[in-house]
Design a protein around this motif. Sequence first.
Motif, PDB file in Angstrom:
ATOM      1  N   PRO A   1       0.747  -1.566  -0.048  1.00 26.28           N
ATOM      2  CA  PRO A   1      -0.398  -0.075   0.416  1.00 26.28           C
ATOM      3  C   PRO A   1       1.200   1.652  -0.030  1.00 26.28           C
ATOM      4  O   PRO A   1      -0.023   1.871  -0.729  1.00 26.28           O
ATOM      5  N   TRP A   2       2.082   1.006   0.869  1.00 28.91           N
ATOM      6  CA  TRP A   2       2.781   2.525   1.273  1.00 28.91           C
ATOM      7  C   TRP A   2       4.175   2.634  -0.673  1.00 28.91           C
ATOM      8  O   TRP A   2       5.027   3.461  -0.809  1.00 28.91           O
ATOM      9  N   PHE A   3       3.906   2.055  -1.697  1.00 33.43           N
ATOM     10  CA  PHE A   3       4.469   1.887  -2.993  1.00 33.43           C
ATOM     11  C   PHE A   3       4.481   2.904  -3.379  1.00 33.43           C
ATOM     12  O   PHE A   3       3.616   3.662  -4.087  1.00 33.43           O
ATOM     13  N   ASP A   4       5.891   3.613  -3.935  1.00 33.63           N
ATOM     14  CA  ASP A   4       6.069   5.018  -4.693  1.00 33.63           C
ATOM     15  C   ASP A   4       6.447   4.621  -5.630  1.00 33.63           C
ATOM     16  O   ASP A   4       7.848   3.971  -5.448  1.00 33.63           O
ATOM     17  N   ARG A   5       6.241   4.565  -6.737  1.00 26.06           N
ATOM     18  CA  ARG A   5       7.031   3.764  -8.388  1.00 26.06           C
ATOM     19  C   ARG A   5       8.234   5.496  -8.696  1.00 26.06           C
ATOM     20  O   ARG A   5       8.851   4.185  -8.779  1.00 26.06           O
ATOM     21  N   ASP A   6       7.454   6.117  -8.188  1.00 24.49           N
ATOM     22  CA  ASP A   6       8.825   7.076  -9.057  1.00 24.49           C
ATOM     23  C   ASP A   6      10.109   6.680  -8.309  1.00 24.49           C
ATOM     24  O   ASP A   6      11.313   6.225  -8.112  1.00 24.49           O
ATOM     25  N   LYS A   7      10.289   6.405  -6.614  1.00 24.35           N
ATOM     26  CA  LYS A   7      10.734   6.098  -5.447  1.00 24.35           C
ATOM     27  C   LYS A   7      11.513   5.309  -6.669  1.00 24.35           C
ATOM     28  O   LYS A   7      12.717   4.766  -6.150  1.00 24.35           O
TER      29      LYS A   7
ATOM     30  N   GLN B   1      15.874   1.598  -9.318  1.00 19.40           N
ATOM     31  CA  GLN B   1      16.636   0.978 -10.592  1.00 19.40           C
ATOM     32  C   GLN B   1      17.632   1.654 -11.254  1.00 19.40           C
ATOM     33  O   GLN B   1      18.515   0.622 -11.738  1.00 19.40           O
ATOM     34  N   ARG B   2      17.651   3.019 -11.431  1.00 17.78           N
ATOM     35  CA  ARG B   2      18.026   3.474 -11.786  1.00 17.78           C
ATOM     36  C   ARG B   2      19.720   3.527 -11.376  1.00 17.78           C
ATOM     37  O   ARG B   2      20.929   4.052 -12.044  1.00 17.78           O
ATOM     38  N   PHE B   3      20.150   4.194 -10.297  1.00 19.36           N
ATOM     39  CA  PHE B   3      20.752   3.566  -8.968  1.00 19.36           C
ATOM     40  C   PHE B   3      21.287   2.507  -9.213  1.00 19.36           C
ATOM     41  O   PHE B   3      22.924   2.741  -9.525  1.00 19.36           O
ATOM     42  N   PHE B   4      20.484   1.638  -9.183  1.00 17.60           N
ATOM     43  CA  PHE B   4      21.406   0.236  -9.853  1.00 17.60           C
ATOM     44  C   PHE B   4      22.351   0.190 -10.776  1.00 17.60           C
ATOM     45  O   PHE B   4      23.572  -0.025 -10.935  1.00 17.60           O
ATOM     46  N   LEU B   5      21.372   1.041 -12.142  1.00 12.66           N
ATOM     47  CA  LEU B   5      22.489   1.214 -13.274  1.00 12.66           C
ATOM     48  C   LEU B   5      23.161   1.568 -12.990  1.00 12.66           C
ATOM     49  O   LEU B   5      24.171   1.692 -14.062  1.00 12.66           O
TER      50      LEU B   5
ATOM     51  N   VAL C   1      20.074   6.336  -3.037  1.00 14.10           N
ATOM     52  CA  VAL C   1      19.979   5.221  -2.303  1.00 14.10           C
ATOM     53  C   VAL C   1      19.534   5.284  -1.642  1.00 14.10           C
ATOM     54  O   VAL C   1      19.110   3.870  -1.298  1.00 14.10           O
ATOM     55  N   GLU C   2      18.086   6.224  -1.233  1.00 15.43           N
ATOM     56  CA  GLU C   2      16.833   6.244  -0.958  1.00 15.43           C
ATOM     57  C   GLU C   2      16.067   5.618  -1.513  1.00 15.43           C
ATOM     58  O   GLU C   2      15.279   4.815  -1.267  1.00 15.43           O
ATOM     59  N   GLY C   3      16.534   5.225  -3.047  1.00 12.09           N
ATOM     60  CA  GLY C   3      15.237   4.826  -3.808  1.00 12.09           C
ATOM     61  C   GLY C   3      15.784   3.341  -3.362  1.00 12.09           C
ATOM     62  O   GLY C   3      14.555   2.638  -4.017  1.00 12.09           O
ATOM     63  N   PHE C   4      16.607   3.082  -3.419  1.00 12.19           N
ATOM     64  CA  PHE C   4      17.212   1.883  -3.520  1.00 12.19           C
ATOM     65  C   PHE C   4      16.730   0.714  -2.775  1.00 12.19           C
ATOM     66  O   PHE C   4      16.793   0.009  -2.466  1.00 12.19           O
TER      67      PHE C   4
ATOM     68  N   ASP D   1      10.054   3.378   5.805  1.00 14.57           N
ATOM     69  CA  ASP D   1       9.840   4.814   5.689  1.00 14.57           C
ATOM     70  C   ASP D   1      11.098   5.604   5.745  1.00 14.57           C
ATOM     71  O   ASP D   1      11.418   6.534   5.190  1.00 14.57           O
ATOM     72  N   ASP D   2      11.661   4.667   6.854  1.00 12.42           N
ATOM     73  CA  ASP D   2      12.719   6.467   7.001  1.00 12.42           C
ATOM     74  C   ASP D   2      13.959   6.195   6.691  1.00 12.42           C
ATOM     75  O   ASP D   2      14.495   4.948   7.314  1.00 12.42           O
ATOM     76  N   PHE D   3      14.936   6.838   5.805  1.00 16.20           N
ATOM     77  CA  PHE D   3      16.332   6.119   5.899  1.00 16.20           C
ATOM     78  C   PHE D   3      17.522   5.612   6.184  1.00 16.20           C
ATOM     79  O   PHE D   3      17.444   4.931   6.616  1.00 16.20           O
ATOM     80  N   GLU D   4      16.903   7.230   8.397  1.00 14.48           N
ATOM     81  CA  GLU D   4      18.190   6.665   9.010  1.00 14.48           C
ATOM     82  C   GLU D   4      17.580   5.316  10.010  1.00 14.48           C
ATOM     83  O   GLU D   4      18.792   4.224  10.367  1.00 14.48           O
TER      84      GLU D   4
END
Length: 342
Positions: free
Chosen positions: A35-41, A46-50, A173-176, A198-201
């Motif tokens: 339910p919390w999925f964010d497609r942009d993030k 995915q771009r971070f990986f490539l 990295v937050e997207g990753f 949902d919180d990186f830290e």
Amino acid sequence: MRKTCSSNYLEELTNIAEKIAVDKHNVHFQMDLPPWFDRDKFERGQRFFLDNYVAIMTAHMCGLLTVYAVLPILRMLMFTKRSSTPEAAYKRYYRTVLHIYSWYTEELQSGSNSWKSLEYVRRIHAVSGKKANTANSRMLVSQKDVAITQFGFVGYVVLNHQKLGVQHSQEGVEGFVHLWRTIGYMLGLEDRFNLCTDDFETSAQRMALVNAHFLRPSLQNPSAEFVHMTKIMIEGMWCYSILLNYEAFMFMTKRLSNVPGHHYWDDEPRDGAKTVYKEMGWLDRVMLNILMVIHEVLLNFTLARWLLNWVFLFNTNVMNKYLPLLAMMKHGVRKAYVKIVY
């Protein structure tokens, strides 16, 4: 407040998650986006990986070595008998590379190859857990096992990006982390046990706890079964990349988990332990030198990173798919080809 949250996570992972099976051995499940999925993030991940293909794939290989140091995960791996020989290991782990690559490169939606891949992996976990539980009532694919395995794919990238040569950006990295939070959810991991939040830290704190309490101690005192199975793994995957030298990769893995004695550069602080690097054989040291130069020097330069990413992507998507020369030499032409299955 944060310390309390961290200690609660560790306590739940240790005392609760290890007793809860993923899907409770039910091979029939409904897989949905969280339910919390964010497609942009997710797509930023995915771009971070490539952008960091070589660094992150190395992190994955080291991560797999690490999680197999945890006995319940290793015993489940041995129970399945799908990687007990170099040939079987090559097929299993190269197929794993192809599955993961689809998660990183395709749109995540019902019916897509990445969706089918995740359904397949989750089904395999459920079937393996059911068989293992039938054979031994104390064996299961638990929420804890999946959370620790999740570390193998995301933990080192977050905690040790400099040692890997990952070009860090907070947005990337937050997207990753969000990408792996989503994958964890879709593989049956409950949100309360998910390393990625949902919180990186908070996510980074959870990863540090898993490394400190489960992975580093296991790497410091590995079992004989761990050494045997990881040697088979590296020998099998050598057909995928000739850079896969066992002693060099094990040193790099322990270095990423901050195991004492695994320092490399002259200006690094010493931890009082003996310098493991100086006791390695000459070939192992040469291979380690190559890995260290690639990851801690070359990948920090844009042109070198672009060239290395291109070479390794070509190796994954062209050479190993259509002309796997090393696998042909080692296993024969017919056994060299690996197809992804859903």
